[in-house]
Scaffold this active site. Structure first.
Site, PDB file in Angstrom:
ATOM      1  N   ASP A   1      -8.951   3.177  -3.175  1.00  0.00           N
ATOM      2  CA  ASP A   1     -10.025   3.525  -2.243  1.00  0.00           C
ATOM      3  C   ASP A   1     -11.272   4.009  -2.963  1.00  0.00           C
ATOM      4  O   ASP A   1     -11.534   5.208  -3.088  1.00  0.00           O
ATOM      5  CB  ASP A   1      -9.535   4.582  -1.249  1.00  0.00           C
ATOM      6  CG  ASP A   1      -8.425   4.049  -0.361  1.00  0.00           C
ATOM      7  OD1 ASP A   1      -8.263   2.806  -0.312  1.00  0.00           O
ATOM      8  OD2 ASP A   1      -7.719   4.854   0.259  1.00  0.00           O
TER       9      ASP A   1
ATOM     10  N   GLU B   1       2.645   5.029  -3.957  1.00  0.00           N
ATOM     11  CA  GLU B   1       2.623   5.937  -5.131  1.00  0.00           C
ATOM     12  C   GLU B   1       3.937   6.704  -5.261  1.00  0.00           C
ATOM     13  O   GLU B   1       4.296   6.995  -6.401  1.00  0.00           O
ATOM     14  CB  GLU B   1       1.440   6.905  -4.995  1.00  0.00           C
ATOM     15  CG  GLU B   1       0.093   6.224  -5.140  1.00  0.00           C
ATOM     16  CD  GLU B   1      -0.247   5.284  -3.986  1.00  0.00           C
ATOM     17  OE1 GLU B   1       0.164   5.582  -2.856  1.00  0.00           O
ATOM     18  OE2 GLU B   1      -0.880   4.247  -4.243  1.00  0.00           O
TER      19      GLU B   1
ATOM     20  N   ASP C   1       0.854  -1.198   0.000  1.00  0.00           N
ATOM     21  CA  ASP C   1       0.000   0.000   0.000  1.00  0.00           C
ATOM     22  C   ASP C   1       0.890   1.249   0.000  1.00  0.00           C
ATOM     23  O   ASP C   1       2.111   1.159   0.184  1.00  0.00           O
ATOM     24  CB  ASP C   1      -0.878  -0.057   1.263  1.00  0.00           C
ATOM     25  CG  ASP C   1      -1.988   0.991   1.268  1.00  0.00           C
ATOM     26  OD1 ASP C   1      -2.340   1.507   0.196  1.00  0.00           O
ATOM     27  OD2 ASP C   1      -2.512   1.284   2.363  1.00  0.00           O
TER      28      ASP C   1
HETATM   29  O1  MIG Z   1      -4.072   5.919   4.453  1.00  0.00           O
HETATM   30  O2  MIG Z   1      -4.028   0.737   5.548  1.00  0.00           O
HETATM   31  O3  MIG Z   1      -5.957   1.928   0.023  1.00  0.00           O
HETATM   32  O4  MIG Z   1      -6.992  -0.282   1.355  1.00  0.00           O
HETATM   33  O5  MIG Z   1      -7.169  -0.137   4.152  1.00  0.00           O
HETATM   34  C1  MIG Z   1      -4.893   4.814   4.194  1.00  0.00           C
HETATM   35  C2  MIG Z   1      -5.217   1.433   5.586  1.00  0.00           C
HETATM   36  C3  MIG Z   1      -4.038   3.589   4.089  1.00  0.00           C
HETATM   37  C4  MIG Z   1      -5.150   2.804   2.078  1.00  0.00           C
HETATM   38  C5  MIG Z   1      -5.529   1.591   1.318  1.00  0.00           C
HETATM   39  C6  MIG Z   1      -6.621   0.873   2.073  1.00  0.00           C
HETATM   40  C7  MIG Z   1      -6.131   0.506   3.439  1.00  0.00           C
HETATM   41  C8  MIG Z   1      -5.710   1.762   4.182  1.00  0.00           C
HETATM   42  N1  MIG Z   1      -4.669   2.464   3.416  1.00  0.00           N
END
Ligand code: MIG
Length: 844
Positions: free
Chosen positions: A515, A429, A426
């Site tokens: 998201d 980017e 996650d």
């Molecule tokens: O700032 O880890 O897209 O799937 O549950 C949010 C918490 C961070 C973004 C991800 C999402 C995940 C969430 N993350």
């Protein structure tokens, strides 16, 4: 660089040959039998010390580069392309003068390139197909430009108004990308909407389709590139970037200009999604907030109790100690190994989230070793760049450094030893939180939400700014993760689910669409998004079922689960603090329906798995837009609420509330049989089809043979069961069944089983299915295999196996279709199974 000296020599020669008049004309050079770098192409000196290089990559693929002479070596350092230098093919070069134009043609087996050099020493390139038709060409009024100092590049192509444009990977846009302007800058964009651009991923590759003929264009550039697809000008596609020069591939799709061939070539160049472990094709359950251990066990138990199949459970950031990646919060998870092991024995694979940010904490091992090894992204002055994310202030690994990747990969040792089987990458980017004192107007893609553009990265020995490497951060994170996992557990297929990536990233990880929101609009959007990823080489993708932000109504959740039932990745997920969002969270009636939906996926698992095994070979997406197989069917060019799964299943999910029927467009080239009723729909027609809340509208290609298997609580438990080959009446059809152990790589050494299947209608009106002798060394545990002929209009027939009468039992499929079932030994021998129609009643 192996050809640097040869290159330098040739180029010096070229410069030496340039007389002042030749400079005016520009100067082509073709070196047959020269260094590999030059072979089979043309290299032309243009104005301002810029060189145009055109060469064949494959029989139907041309690469066009425009850069200063001394940049070509660096252009070959692609993060997208698999082979550092795709093998060159020789083309025939001709060179002629037409008026004040010099026209140089490079002709290959299935395409050619025509370079027109103009008196001002600019040049335009047209790519032609085998028949000599223009595939795509530069706008003569705006020849491609590069800035010899910054590397900024601008290109304009002619765009016929009747051309459709697809691809660009993950975009929150309609399937047909014409009339949009887009930017590629990987951005953490929670709650994006239709039209929000950019979002998480960068794939500067598109497919143009016009009158049934396709081509593909890949702009291999990691900078913040833009594409203006017939928006500024209805007959132009413009693209460019603020750096990186021009490195462009045009795929002509073979002699037939077939869009599938375009994708095969694009994925030959940039790599293909690997066959995932079988369990990852099972249903996956996620949410932000599965903790402590007791809760995780409860969720798992509830699946087994309700009989809803499930293969994976995810842990979001709450499992870590203060969000320190590679640690566990021991108060919530006192004995991870025990828990993960118990889950595993019950058929659940544990997947954990992995964020790139490493908490700045001198007492934290990952930070200590990362800092000691100088593995973090730096500021221009060499100091460590730090930014805030979940753990607080963090340092960030430089995944474009081979040393840092190696270090990162080794961090997974403990998690692998714990038995964690999947990794969900996650925030790559990369995303950083806005500083607390941030007082500029907020915007979803604010530049302060990522690393400062001037931070420094290694670039695999080509150090440069984050502006150049931003878009590959996530892709290289998944590369490092995958390499690490393969080193630690060479006999397991890595499963990585990533949010950000760059073209070619499909060879390292699956991905999800970030998201989304629990709205009908987002359910609807998920289909064109996933289709766009599929035709851009990303075969393994999914959207959060039910929506991440907010909470779905029971109806929305149920419809979403159905729509995702046959998408490559099937995973429910929701944000922290929302009500329960599992398939059993909406009361007994919905639980029943949701179970049937997930069971349908498991029933079709042998078909799905076969398709993913094929996709590893071809790169063709399993989830595919209708136009891919029938590009001449004008009715389906913008269809984005239906899709095909492999060639033989057509899915038409309900994406609107309160609906119990829906319009279905049936593509030409085949007839389609309703999975539930056996009703036949002619290809080329449309119909309103029943879609009660409990049913995902699904159709099988007439004539196809679809491998199925009885559902089980999880994929491993299913494997011992016999395959049932469901036979749909229709014309001649060929296909197959692929089987292997479901994990590991032995299948690449022959531990696989392939059964070719052929289905024909016999002259007497019956049907014959021939299973060819099985090849490969893998043996499934199943002792039988069934062939199930669909009964048409209540008229069955007599079964024959290898010509001898056989007992065919009348039975019903799970969806209620009446079939004649013939059960055979699963011995791998060739078999002919016939259903002879009863003697026709002769009317008097
Ligand atoms: O700032 O880890 O897209 O799937 O549950 C949010 C918490 C961070 C973004 C991800 C999402 C995940 C969430 N993350």
């Amino acid at each position: 660089m192996r050809s640097t000296s040869a290159f330098a020599l040739c180029f010096t020669l070229l410069l030496a040959l340039l007389s002042p008049s030749a400079v005016v004309r520009a100067h082509p050079l073709q070196v047959a039998g020269g260094s590999p770098e030059w072979q089979g192409g043309v290299r032309i000196a243009l104005k301002q010390d810029v060189v145009l290089d055109v060469r064949l990559v494959y029989a139907d693929t041309v690469r066009v580069r425009l850069a200063p002479a001394n940049r070509f070596e660096r252009l070959d350092r692609s993060y997208a392309v698999v082979a550092p230098r795709p093998a060159g093919l020789s083309g025939a070069v001709s060179d002629r003068i037409e008026g004040d134009l010099r026209i140089i043609t490079l002709a290959g087996p299935e395409c050619s390139a025509r370079v027109t050099v103009r008196p001002d020493q600019s040049a335009v390139v047209a790519i032609l197909d085998a028949a000599g038709n223009v595939v795509v060409e530069d706008d003569p009024a705006a020849p491609p430009r590069v800035d010899a100092v910054t590397g900024a590049v601008d290109v304009t192509k002619l765009h016929p108004r009747d051309q459709f444009v697809y691809g660009f990977g993950e975009k929150a846009l309609p399937l047909d990308r014409t009339s949009v302007e887009m930017v590629h800058w990987n951005s953490d964009t929670p709650g994006y909407k239709t039209g929000t651009d950019p979002i998480y991923q960068t794939t500067p590759f598109y497919i143009g389709l016009r009158r049934g003929k396709a081509y593909g264009l890949f702009f291999d550039n990691t900078y913040r590139s833009y594409f203006n697809v017939a928006k500024r000008h209805p007959e132009r596609i413009s693209f460019g970037a603020p750096g990186g020069w021009l490195d462009q591939y045009v795929f002509c799709g073979g002699p037939a200009r077939d869009p599938r061939q375009v994708i095969r070539r694009y994925t030959e160049l940039t790599g293909r999604s690997e066959l995932p472990p079988l369990w990852a094709l099972g249903y996956q359950q996620c949410r932000w907030g599965y903790y402590p251990e007791k809760r995780v066990r409860e969720i798992a138990a509830k699946f087994r109790e309700t009989g809803i199949p499930c293969d994976a459970i995810y842990l979001d950031i709450d499992y870590m100690d203060g969000y320190r990646v590679f640690t566990w919060d021991r108060s919530r998870f006192p004995n991870p190994k025990q828990m993960v092991g118990d889950l595993r024995r019950d058929g659940f694979h544990t997947v954990v989230i992995i964020d790139p940010g490493i908490k700045v904490d001198q007492a934290y091992a990952a930070y200590q070793s990362g800092r000691a090894g100088r593995h973090f992204v730096t500021m221009p002055d060499g100091s460590e760049f730090q930014g805030a994310v979940w753990p607080g202030l963090c340092a960030f690994p430089d995944f474009t450094s081979p040393r840092a990747r190696q270090w990162w990969g080794s961090q997974f040792a403990e998690l692998v030893d714990t038995g964690v089987r999947g990794f969900w990458t996650d925030m790559n980017e990369p995303s950083v939180f806005l500083p607390p004192n941030f007082d500029e107007p907020w915007s979803i893609q604010h530049p302060a939400k990522t690393f400062p553009a001037e931070t420094r990265q290694d670039g695999d020995g080509d150090p440069d700014s984050h502006a150049r490497y931003h878009n590959v951060y996530g892709q290289q994170m998944t590369r490092a993760t995958r390499d690490g996992l393969l080193a630690l557990a060479p006999d397991q297929r890595p499963f990585i689910l990533t949010r950000a990536t760059y073209a070619g990233g499909q060879r390292y990880a699956a991905s999800w669409t970030g998201d989304n929101i629990a709205t009908w609009e987002h359910l609807e959007l998920s289909i064109p998004m996933l289709l766009g990823m599929g035709v851009s080489g990303q075969n393994l993708a999914g959207a959060d079922i039910g929506g991440f932000i907010d909470s779905p109504t029971p109806e929305l959740y149920t419809r979403w689960l159905q729509a995702a039932c046959l998408t490559p990745i099937m995973r429910s997920h929701t944000v922290a603090g929302t009500p329960d969002q599992e398939p059993f969270s909406y009361g007994p009636e919905y639980t029943e329906i949701n179970r049937a939906t997930i069971e349908l996926r498991y029933e079709l698992m042998p078909y799905l798995y076969t398709q993913f095994a094929l996709a590893e070979q071809t790169g063709e997406p399993v989830m595919r837009p209708l136009w891919l197989d029938t590009p001449t069917d004008n009715r389906v060019l913008t269809t984005q609420d239906e899709f095909l799964v492999g060639p033989d299943l057509l899915v038409a999910p309900v994406v609107r509330p309160g609906v119990t029927t829906r319009r279905v467009v049936f593509p030409v080239g085949a007839d389609w049989i309703n999975w539930y009723t056996g009703e036949l729909h002619r290809g080329g027609t449309e119909a309103d089809v029943a879609a009660p809340i409990g049913r995902l509208p699904l159709f099988a290609r007439a004539g196809s043979v679809i491998p199925t298997r009885a559902p089980a609580p999880h994929t491993a438990a299913q494997l011992a069961g016999p395959v049932a080959l469901r036979v749909f009446p229709g014309g001649t059809w060929t296909g197959g069944l692929y089987e292997d152990a479901g994990d590991g790589f032995a299948y690449r050494g022959g531990q696989r089983a392939d059964t070719a299947i052929r289905h024909t209608s016999t002259s007497s009106g019956g049907q014959e299915v021939v299973l060819a002798a099985r090849t490969g060394a893998f043996r499934s545990a199943a002792t039988t295999v069934a062939v199930e002929f669909m009964v048409v209009a209540g008229v069955a027939g007599d079964a024959f196996v290898d010509g001898a009468p056989s007992r065919g039992a009348s039975a019903r499929t799970r969806s209620g279709l009446e079939v004649i079932r013939v059960v055979l030994p699963n011995d791998g021998a060739r078999k002919s199974v016939e259903l002879r129609s009863p003697a026709p009643k002769v009317p008097r």
